[in-house]
Design an enzyme around this catalytic site. Structure first.
Site, short mmCIF file in Angstrom:
data_model
loop_
_atom_site.label_atom_id
_atom_site.label_comp_id
_atom_site.label_asym_id
_atom_site.label_seq_id
_atom_site.Cartn_x
_atom_site.Cartn_y
_atom_site.Cartn_z
N GLY A 1 146.14 41.77 85.65
CA GLY A 1 145.92 41.82 84.21
C GLY A 1 147.03 42.62 83.56
O GLY A 1 147.28 43.76 83.95
N ASP B 1 155.55 44.47 82.51
CA ASP B 1 154.54 45.52 82.35
C ASP B 1 155.11 46.87 82.80
O ASP B 1 154.88 47.90 82.17
CB ASP B 1 153.29 45.19 83.14
CG ASP B 1 152.66 43.87 82.72
OD1 ASP B 1 152.79 43.51 81.54
OD2 ASP B 1 152.05 43.20 83.57
#
Length: 312
Positions: free
Chosen positions: A37, A264
């Site tokens: 995620g 990320d």
């Protein structure tokens, strides 16, 4: 009442099954279970650097949901904003193993997940506005109309409270009804942010501009304070509302194991450094370093370093 936080982020976590051998996913017999995620990757990276981080989401009342909660606890991430939703399942994904530095194949099983039912009801004004910073991603924005409404509401509330906001477009075109809707919705979120972190190709899609400076000016002219463009093998390029601009070279990596999570990791470096009061150049340098560490191991967040491992 949980303690005040440095950063809050909102998103979906899934159980992820990573193939233990290369080849077609249909032919793989064994997988390693992990969590995945985009926003959770950022939360994990920030927590490993010692920041107090809260993650807002919904997970199903199932084994995958408990696995996500256990992972959050192990990483020291605040879970007060996570709802255990017995009506809907936790999503999962299958991820191929690659050894040649190419992007792995990922198959998602997330439609109708608990996280897709996030809504403005998941906004706790006391908890959010007690935090210093809000980090948002285009992935959570794409989950559903109600999830998007939560992000928009949170951004407005945090901006009104004088907090800083970062936004990573993290484009997922397949989750949107059309490219036009994706562009409109994500730019609306970006305009509320202080720091926008697109890749060059993402910036071209979202702005219609071709050059890094054109992309940056598109957002700076609408109130964004700094635009940091990920330029792939070249590193990153930035421009601020004050007119400062420049390039920061990439960290060279000889053996790329898994490209997922690089962006990320970059966000972790930039956001953490800026919250520590470092210069934009220093923040991007840290972003490049953490991004390079993320792609040298298999897994979306396994390569994100602790403060000691970062060696600063």
């Amino acid at each position: 009442m949980p303690h005040a936080l440095d950063v809050i982020t909102i998103g979906e976590a899934m159980a992820m099954f990573v193939a233990t051998k290369t080849g077609e996913l249909s032919a793989v017999d064994h997988f390693i279970k992990r969590v995945a995620g985009a926003e959770l990757n950022v939360a994990t990276g920030l927590a490993r650097l010692g920041l107090k981080v809260g993650w807002v989401s919904r997970v199903g009342n199932d084994s995958f949901g408990q696995f996500v909660l256990d992972t959050l606890k192990n990483e020291g991430i605040e879970t007060a904003g996570v709802t255990l939703d017995g009506r809907y399942p936790t999503g999962f994904q299958l991820k191929s193993k690659v050894t040649d530095g190419t992007d792995p194949i990922v198959e998602y099983f997330r439609k109708g997940s608990a996280a897709s039912h996030l809504s403005v009801e998941d906004f706790n004004p006391i908890w959010f506005t007690a935090a210093r910073h809000l980090h948002l991603s285009g992935v959570a924005a794409a989950l559903s109309a109600s999830s998007y409404a939560l992000l928009d509401h949170a951004a407005g509330a945090m901006k009104a409270a004088g907090k800083t906001i970062s936004f990573d477009p993290n484009l997922r075109p397949v989750l949107w009804k059309s490219e036009a809707e994706m562009v409109e919705k994500l730019n609306h979120l970006a305009f509320q942010a202080d720091w926008v972190l697109p890749g060059v190709k993402e910036g071209q899609i979202l702005t219609g501009e071709k050059t890094p400076e054109g992309i940056a000016d598109f957002y700076l002219n609408r109130g964004v304070k700094a635009v940091i463009l990920k330029t792939g093998a070249d590193g990153a390029w930035f421009k601020t509302a004050d007119g400062e601009q420049g390039a920061v070279a990439a960290v060279r990596v000889e053996n790329v194991v898994d490209t997922v999570g690089a962006g990320d990791g970059f966000a972790v470096g930039v956001v953490s450094a800026l919250l520590e009061g470092k210069t934009l150049q220093q923040a991007i340098t840290r972003g490049n370093i953490i991004g390079s560490l993320a792609i040298q191991v298999q897994g979306d967040s396994e390569g994100l370093p602790t403060r000691k491992q970062l060696g600063e």
